[in-house]
Design a protein around this motif. Sequence first.
Motif, short mmCIF file in Angstrom:
data_model
loop_
_atom_site.label_atom_id
_atom_site.label_comp_id
_atom_site.label_asym_id
_atom_site.label_seq_id
_atom_site.Cartn_x
_atom_site.Cartn_y
_atom_site.Cartn_z
N VAL A 166 2.14 10.84 -3.23
CA VAL A 166 3.30 10.77 -4.08
C VAL A 166 3.14 9.56 -4.98
O VAL A 166 3.00 8.43 -4.50
CB VAL A 166 4.60 10.64 -3.25
CG1 VAL A 166 5.81 10.52 -4.15
CG2 VAL A 166 4.75 11.79 -2.30
N ASN A 167 3.13 9.77 -6.27
CA ASN A 167 3.00 8.69 -7.24
C ASN A 167 4.39 8.14 -7.55
O ASN A 167 5.17 8.76 -8.26
CB ASN A 167 2.31 9.19 -8.51
CG ASN A 167 2.13 8.12 -9.54
OD1 ASN A 167 2.66 7.02 -9.42
ND2 ASN A 167 1.38 8.42 -10.57
N THR A 168 4.70 6.98 -7.01
CA THR A 168 6.04 6.42 -7.15
C THR A 168 6.28 5.77 -8.51
O THR A 168 7.40 5.35 -8.79
CB THR A 168 6.33 5.39 -6.05
OG1 THR A 168 5.39 4.33 -6.14
CG2 THR A 168 6.25 6.03 -4.68
N PRO A 194 0.58 2.37 -6.53
CA PRO A 194 1.99 2.75 -6.47
C PRO A 194 2.21 4.08 -5.76
O PRO A 194 3.18 4.76 -6.03
CB PRO A 194 2.34 2.89 -7.94
CG PRO A 194 1.11 3.50 -8.54
CD PRO A 194 -0.03 2.86 -7.78
N ASN A 195 1.32 4.45 -4.87
CA ASN A 195 1.37 5.78 -4.26
C ASN A 195 1.60 5.74 -2.76
O ASN A 195 1.25 4.76 -2.10
CB ASN A 195 0.04 6.51 -4.51
CG ASN A 195 -0.30 6.62 -5.96
OD1 ASN A 195 0.53 6.96 -6.78
ND2 ASN A 195 -1.53 6.30 -6.30
N PHE A 196 2.13 6.82 -2.25
CA PHE A 196 2.15 7.08 -0.81
C PHE A 196 1.06 8.12 -0.57
O PHE A 196 1.07 9.20 -1.18
CB PHE A 196 3.50 7.61 -0.34
CG PHE A 196 4.53 6.54 -0.19
CD1 PHE A 196 4.67 5.84 0.99
CD2 PHE A 196 5.38 6.22 -1.24
CE1 PHE A 196 5.63 4.85 1.13
CE2 PHE A 196 6.34 5.24 -1.11
CZ PHE A 196 6.45 4.54 0.08
N VAL A 197 0.12 7.80 0.31
CA VAL A 197 -1.03 8.65 0.54
C VAL A 197 -1.00 9.14 1.98
O VAL A 197 -0.81 8.34 2.91
CB VAL A 197 -2.34 7.87 0.28
CG1 VAL A 197 -3.56 8.75 0.50
CG2 VAL A 197 -2.33 7.29 -1.13
N PHE A 198 -1.20 10.43 2.17
CA PHE A 198 -1.22 11.01 3.51
C PHE A 198 -2.65 11.21 3.96
O PHE A 198 -3.50 11.66 3.21
CB PHE A 198 -0.49 12.34 3.53
CG PHE A 198 -0.29 12.89 4.91
CD1 PHE A 198 0.61 12.29 5.78
CD2 PHE A 198 -0.99 14.00 5.35
CE1 PHE A 198 0.81 12.79 7.06
CE2 PHE A 198 -0.79 14.51 6.62
CZ PHE A 198 0.11 13.90 7.47
N ASN A 199 -2.92 10.82 5.20
CA ASN A 199 -4.20 11.09 5.83
C ASN A 199 -5.35 10.37 5.12
O ASN A 199 -6.43 10.92 4.97
CB ASN A 199 -4.46 12.59 5.89
CG ASN A 199 -5.54 12.94 6.87
OD1 ASN A 199 -5.92 12.15 7.71
ND2 ASN A 199 -6.05 14.15 6.75
N GLU A 200 -5.16 9.15 4.70
CA GLU A 200 -6.21 8.37 4.04
C GLU A 200 -7.36 8.08 4.99
O GLU A 200 -8.51 8.04 4.58
CB GLU A 200 -5.61 7.06 3.51
CG GLU A 200 -6.59 6.11 2.86
CD GLU A 200 -7.14 6.64 1.55
OE1 GLU A 200 -8.18 6.12 1.11
OE2 GLU A 200 -6.54 7.55 0.96
#
Length: 90
Positions: free
Chosen positions: A1-3, A32-38
């Motif tokens: 998600v790019n905040t 500025p992002n929320f990253v899943f499973n990095e």
Amino acid sequence: VNTSSSRFSEIFRNNSAAGELLKLAGFQYQHPNFVFNETGQINAESAQRTLDLVQEAQRNIDQTWSTRGDRPAAPAAAPAAAPAAAAAAA
């Protein structure tokens, strides 16, 4: 998600609850992002627990709202005009 996008900037401003929910679900904040499973590790339990909490909150929203302790006080009623003052003004 790019905040930083206009679509999400207001929702994720100032460490909002939305950001905390994403963290609970397993997202990591990388400005500025929320990253899943990095990391390549999938933690489905965190995501499922977050989903359960959100669904429970949605089911009980009326009860939760009615029991909130930080509700604003009811506005004070406007004082009624004294009968003598009303007669003098007429």
